[in-house]
Motif scaffolding. Structure first.
Motif, PDB file in Angstrom:
ATOM      1  N   ALA A  36       0.842  -1.191   0.000  1.00 41.28           N
ATOM      2  CA  ALA A  36       0.000   0.000   0.000  1.00 41.28           C
ATOM      3  C   ALA A  36       0.873   1.235   0.000  1.00 41.28           C
ATOM      4  N   GLY A  37       0.271   2.360  -0.379  1.00 44.49           N
ATOM      5  CA  GLY A  37       1.019   3.607  -0.376  1.00 44.49           C
ATOM      6  C   GLY A  37       1.475   3.973  -1.767  1.00 44.49           C
ATOM      7  N   PRO A  38       1.720   5.220  -2.005  1.00 46.57           N
ATOM      8  CA  PRO A  38       2.067   5.682  -3.344  1.00 46.57           C
ATOM      9  C   PRO A  38       3.488   5.349  -3.763  1.00 46.57           C
ATOM     10  N   SER A  39       4.374   5.123  -2.802  1.00 47.95           N
ATOM     11  CA  SER A  39       5.764   4.875  -3.143  1.00 47.95           C
ATOM     12  C   SER A  39       5.956   3.482  -3.707  1.00 47.95           C
ATOM     13  N   LEU A  40       6.866   3.363  -4.678  1.00 44.33           N
ATOM     14  CA  LEU A  40       7.217   2.060  -5.232  1.00 44.33           C
ATOM     15  C   LEU A  40       8.538   1.556  -4.664  1.00 44.33           C
ATOM     16  N   VAL A  41       9.025   2.182  -3.594  1.00 45.34           N
ATOM     17  CA  VAL A  41      10.266   1.727  -2.963  1.00 45.34           C
ATOM     18  C   VAL A  41      10.055   0.321  -2.406  1.00 45.34           C
ATOM     19  N   PRO A  42      10.926  -0.638  -2.748  1.00 44.75           N
ATOM     20  CA  PRO A  42      10.715  -2.008  -2.291  1.00 44.75           C
ATOM     21  C   PRO A  42      10.888  -2.145  -0.787  1.00 44.75           C
ATOM     22  N   SER A  43      10.169  -3.093  -0.200  1.00 47.09           N
ATOM     23  CA  SER A  43      10.321  -3.387   1.231  1.00 47.09           C
ATOM     24  C   SER A  43      10.951  -4.756   1.380  1.00 47.09           C
ATOM     25  N   ARG A  44      11.799  -4.886   2.358  1.00 47.58           N
ATOM     26  CA  ARG A  44      12.574  -6.111   2.533  1.00 47.58           C
ATOM     27  C   ARG A  44      11.720  -7.213   3.138  1.00 47.58           C
ATOM     28  N   ARG A  45      11.766  -8.377   2.526  1.00 45.58           N
ATOM     29  CA  ARG A  45      11.104  -9.537   3.105  1.00 45.58           C
ATOM     30  C   ARG A  45      12.124 -10.370   3.852  1.00 45.58           C
ATOM     31  N   ARG A  46      11.668 -11.466   4.411  1.00 46.60           N
ATOM     32  CA  ARG A  46      12.508 -12.259   5.310  1.00 46.60           C
ATOM     33  C   ARG A  46      13.646 -12.963   4.573  1.00 46.60           C
ATOM     34  N   ASP A  47      14.819 -13.011   5.226  1.00 44.97           N
ATOM     35  CA  ASP A  47      15.956 -13.742   4.685  1.00 44.97           C
ATOM     36  C   ASP A  47      15.668 -15.241   4.711  1.00 44.97           C
ATOM     37  N   LYS A  48      16.290 -15.960   3.790  1.00 46.96           N
ATOM     38  CA  LYS A  48      16.108 -17.416   3.719  1.00 46.96           C
ATOM     39  C   LYS A  48      17.158 -18.129   4.566  1.00 46.96           C
ATOM     40  N   VAL A  49      16.689 -19.085   5.352  1.00 43.73           N
ATOM     41  CA  VAL A  49      17.554 -19.858   6.241  1.00 43.73           C
ATOM     42  C   VAL A  49      17.124 -21.318   6.185  1.00 43.73           C
ATOM     43  N   VAL A  50      18.096 -22.226   6.081  1.00 44.20           N
ATOM     44  CA  VAL A  50      17.821 -23.662   6.178  1.00 44.20           C
ATOM     45  C   VAL A  50      18.102 -24.106   7.602  1.00 44.20           C
ATOM     46  N   VAL A  51      17.206 -24.917   8.165  1.00 43.92           N
ATOM     47  CA  VAL A  51      17.340 -25.394   9.544  1.00 43.92           C
ATOM     48  C   VAL A  51      17.282 -26.915   9.531  1.00 43.92           C
ATOM     49  N   ILE A  52      18.344 -27.554  10.008  1.00 42.82           N
ATOM     50  CA  ILE A  52      18.399 -29.019  10.065  1.00 42.82           C
ATOM     51  C   ILE A  52      18.191 -29.439  11.516  1.00 42.82           C
ATOM     52  N   MET A  53      17.123 -30.194  11.747  1.00 41.21           N
ATOM     53  CA  MET A  53      16.752 -30.608  13.096  1.00 41.21           C
ATOM     54  C   MET A  53      16.821 -32.134  13.214  1.00 41.21           C
ATOM     55  N   GLY A  54      16.765 -32.604  14.435  1.00 38.85           N
ATOM     56  CA  GLY A  54      16.793 -34.038  14.677  1.00 38.85           C
ATOM     57  C   GLY A  54      17.366 -34.340  16.043  1.00 38.85           C
ATOM     58  N   ALA A  55      17.166 -35.557  16.493  1.00 36.19           N
ATOM     59  CA  ALA A  55      17.710 -35.981  17.786  1.00 36.19           C
ATOM     60  C   ALA A  55      19.223 -36.088  17.698  1.00 36.19           C
ATOM     61  N   THR A  56      19.875 -36.104  18.847  1.00 34.07           N
ATOM     62  CA  THR A  56      21.309 -36.298  18.878  1.00 34.07           C
ATOM     63  C   THR A  56      21.673 -37.596  18.157  1.00 34.07           C
TER      64      THR A  56
END
Length: 343
Positions: A36-56
């Motif tokens: 929204a808004g008249p400006s076309l200045v881009p807004s930053r979205r979330r950075d991409k991160v990979v998360v590896i989970m699991g038991a020990t």
């Protein structure tokens, strides 16, 4: 025991022409027009991160290194014991030679004598590390079994007084980053067998001697107060009870114990194995809590790979394990990550 691929020259045989990419800055840091808004200045979205989970012991570190051969990455350790310097064998840190040149952050970098490294500390440092990795056009990969650290790092709203894992708080659906969750899982009876053998391997690698030196270097570590940091790592309190009965000598080795001491220490080893299996069970419970709370975890079944690893013997051991691992864990993971980066 260690996974057969550890310390091996094996490399993934996937079609690297399809997978080997350097994510561009826009792929890692998405930008979009303002809603929204008249400006076309881009807004930053979330950075991409990979998360590896699991038991020990489920192969998280192996998968992170394998993926880093396909996607230029830097790894952020999220194991609450491995953040501390010292006791590398006891805390099962991945040795530098097994990292294949992949940068690792927050592993062995915190002074254990400086007090407890809290989830809040991890949140602050972890976010700074992620920003640095993104600025270098590399993919941040968070790897570790401490789910409280992972949750605190990623949740948009973090309340230090609430614990989402004991039911005192609800799991946040809003995350600070655009996350791709990979959950390495396997049949628990197979994991239990593997963990028990891994303790034996750690003892063969010098875990007992490492703890003898740890207590000889500072007898004050026997004091029961302020059990923080490394003193909570599995292996430390169990053997400490034995050291109180039979004070360790600097020259003591696991193989050279007299029969009386060996009985006491073998009891401690049984406790270490049982406590390690209980830790894995708790970790799986926390992962299920996050999944049921709405986190999109992509489960990868490593059961058959571990089953093959458990029986691997002789020259070329681990080759069958590697084939199964590649087809059932690494291959699917690489495809998931590639789609994630292409979105």
């Amino acid at each position: 025991m260690k996974l057969p691929l550890t310390n091996a020259s094996w490399k993934p045989k996937l079609n690297v022409s399809l997978l080997l990419i350097r994510p561009s800055l826009p792929a890692l840091m998405r930008w979009a027009p303002m809603a929204a808004g008249p400006s076309l200045v881009p807004s930053r979205r979330r950075d991409k991160v990979v998360v590896i989970m699991g038991a020990t012991g489920s192969g998280k570190s192996q998968l992170s290194i394998d993926l880093a051969t396909l996607f230029p990455s830097e790894i952020i350790n999220s194991d609450k014991m491995q953040v501390y310097s010292g006791l590398d064998i006891t805390t099962n840190k991945i040795p530098p030679e097994d990292r294949f040149g992949v940068p690792h952050h927050l592993i062995g970098s915190v002074d254990p004598e400086a007090g407890e490294f809290t989830p809040y500390d991890f949140r602050a440092l972890g976010q700074s590390v992620i920003e640095g990795i993104i600025s270098r056009l590399n993919l941040p990969v968070v790897v570790g079994g401490s789910n409280s650290f992972i949750y605190t790092l990623l949740a948009e709203r973090f309340h230090p007084g609430l614990d989402v894992f004991d039911g005192s708080g609800s799991v946040s659906h809003e995350l600070l980053f655009d996350c791709c969750f990979l959950w390495v899982d396997l049949s628990f009876p197979i994991l239990e067998d593997y963990l028990r053998k891994r303790v034996d391997d750690m003892l063969d690698s010098g875990m007992f001697e490492e703890l003898v030196q740890y207590y000889n270097d500072d007898p004050g570590r026997f004091e029961p107060v302020n059990r923080t940091g490394l003193r909570k790592a599995i292996g430390v309190p169990e053997l400490e009870r034995c050291f109180r009965r039979y004070p360790p000598r600097r020259s003591d080795t696991w193989a050279g114990l007299d029969p009386l001491r060996r009985v006491a220490y073998e009891e401690a080893v049984r406790e270490i194995k049982e406590n390690t299996c209980q830790l894995a069970k708790r970790q799986i419970g926390k992962i299920l809590r996050l999944r049921d709370g709405g986190w999109n975890l992509r489960r990868l079944d490593a059961t058959e790979a571990f089953r093959a690893a458990m029986v691997a013997e002789g020259p070329g051991k681990g080759l069958k394990w590697a084939e199964i691992w590649e087809s059932q864990v690494l291959g699917p993971s690489a495809k998931i990550v590639k789609r994630f980066l292409d979105e």
